[in-house]
Design an enzyme around this catalytic site. Sequence first.
Site, PDB file in Angstrom:
ATOM      1  CD  GLN A 167      -3.197  -0.675   0.543  1.00 12.74           C
ATOM      2  OE1 GLN A 167      -2.947  -0.964  -0.655  1.00 12.74           O
ATOM      3  NE2 GLN A 167      -4.290  -0.575   0.973  1.00 12.74           N
ATOM      4  N   GLY A 223       4.381   1.242  -0.597  1.00 17.67           N
ATOM      5  CA  GLY A 223       5.226   1.331  -1.609  1.00 17.67           C
ATOM      6  C   GLY A 223       4.569   1.796  -2.983  1.00 17.67           C
ATOM      7  NE  ARG A 252      -0.737   0.283  14.312  1.00 17.81           N
ATOM      8  CZ  ARG A 252      -1.130   1.039  15.004  1.00 17.81           C
ATOM      9  NH1 ARG A 252      -1.826   0.825  16.312  1.00 17.81           N
ATOM     10  NH2 ARG A 252      -1.160   2.122  14.490  1.00 17.81           N
ATOM     11  NE  ARG A 283       2.446   3.211  15.114  1.00 18.69           N
ATOM     12  CZ  ARG A 283       1.443   4.035  15.549  1.00 18.69           C
ATOM     13  NH1 ARG A 283       1.148   3.974  16.873  1.00 18.69           N
ATOM     14  NH2 ARG A 283       0.514   5.322  14.648  1.00 18.69           N
ATOM     15  CG  ASN A 330       7.224  -6.069  10.304  1.00 20.75           C
ATOM     16  OD1 ASN A 330       7.013  -6.872   9.576  1.00 20.75           O
ATOM     17  ND2 ASN A 330       6.315  -5.036  10.645  1.00 20.75           N
ATOM     18  NE  ARG A 364      -1.725   9.703  10.969  1.00 18.43           N
ATOM     19  CZ  ARG A 364      -1.244   8.558  11.100  1.00 18.43           C
ATOM     20  NH1 ARG A 364      -0.639   8.127  12.050  1.00 18.43           N
ATOM     21  NH2 ARG A 364      -1.417   7.523  10.299  1.00 18.43           N
ATOM     22  CG  HIS A 380       5.094   6.096  14.528  1.00 15.71           C
ATOM     23  ND1 HIS A 380       4.451   7.289  14.305  1.00 15.71           N
ATOM     24  CD2 HIS A 380       4.736   5.158  13.745  1.00 15.71           C
ATOM     25  CE1 HIS A 380       3.637   7.064  13.243  1.00 15.71           C
ATOM     26  NE2 HIS A 380       3.742   5.728  13.059  1.00 15.71           N
TER      27      HIS A 380
END
Length: 319
Positions: free
Chosen positions: A13, A15, A83, A89, A96, A152, A176
């Site tokens: 998504q 990339g 997620r 996360r 990952n 945001r 983050h």
Amino acid sequence: MARKKIALVGAGQIGGTLALLAGQKEMGDVVLFDIAEGMPEGKALDLAQASPVEGFNAKLGGGNDYSVIAGADVVIVTAGVPRKPGMSRDDLIGINTGVVKTVGEAIKTYAPNAFVIVITNPLDVMVWVMQQASGLPPERVVGMAGVLDSARFRYFLAEEFGVSVEDVTAFVLGGHGDTMVPLVRYSTVAGIPLPDLVKMGWTTQEKLDAIVQRTRDGGAEIVKLLKTGSAFYAPAASAIVMAESYLKDQKRVLPCAAYLTGQYGVSDMYVGVPVVLGAGGVEKIIEIELSAEEKAMFDHSVDAVKTLVDVVKKQEAGK
Ligand code: TXD
């Protein structure tokens, strides 16, 4: 002068959106890597067919062999799993870490002179894993999170004040998401600090506090709505401004997960701080005075990242 080369490791998504934005901004040739068979080539071909319509010139390619990233000037890493609702996360760390380690080794082999922007979560740890695995100098390995979190914050503030998003600046520090530290006194509308806007009656402290919390929860709010994945348009746009600042030596002052060597009292760790991004990568770490309350929030954020890094170190030691 030959075009720059931008390699996108992870063609999902984010990339795919990165590839479209890099093409539209004519930042250079674009190559997509993914383990999904055929998908990177398919997206590259589709994007190439958009280029006559959009009016940009770029070679677009893709593949499942890491050699496709050879000689890249910029590598943006989204490889891994996002997620699902109910996941934090941090839940992604097990899977990952292995993915990012493999990517780092590939970058060491094929693109050792690249500027690397990591997006994969949990971001603050994954960027540390990337630097360790790739062996690239820390000033050429950064994490994208602060630009997204501040975007945001800026959007919610612009909505609250009824002003252009372009005239809202936001300053965020730390990890983050949940432990993010938004610096209200350094965030402004056209240079007017938010506390002054409260005094001027433009908003209230309660509304500001709610906006800060909504920014912290910004990722989870979207995950809850999408159900099948996480945010990708704003994360992609955020990484692109970082890549552009490097490629065009723009010296942008941007919040990035950068490697600290004593700044803010932190060493040998990646944390979200304001940096100057130019052709040398992270050219300067900007160290500001923090109030006792801000320092406490920042240190809490650092501790949260340190805990996750220790998890990875234990995993590595256990192997
Ligand atoms: O601000 C931020 N840093 C965050 C980061 C903002 C939003 C999303 N955040 C994280 O980015 C998210 O939690 C994920 O860890 C990454 C990528 O999110 P995206 O939405 O792009 O996930 P996708 O669409 O699942 O794409 C991931 C791709 C997918 O195509 C997989 O096939 C591929 O990664 N993948 C791999 N590529 C290479 N090597 C391995 N091992 C691999 N495993 C999966």
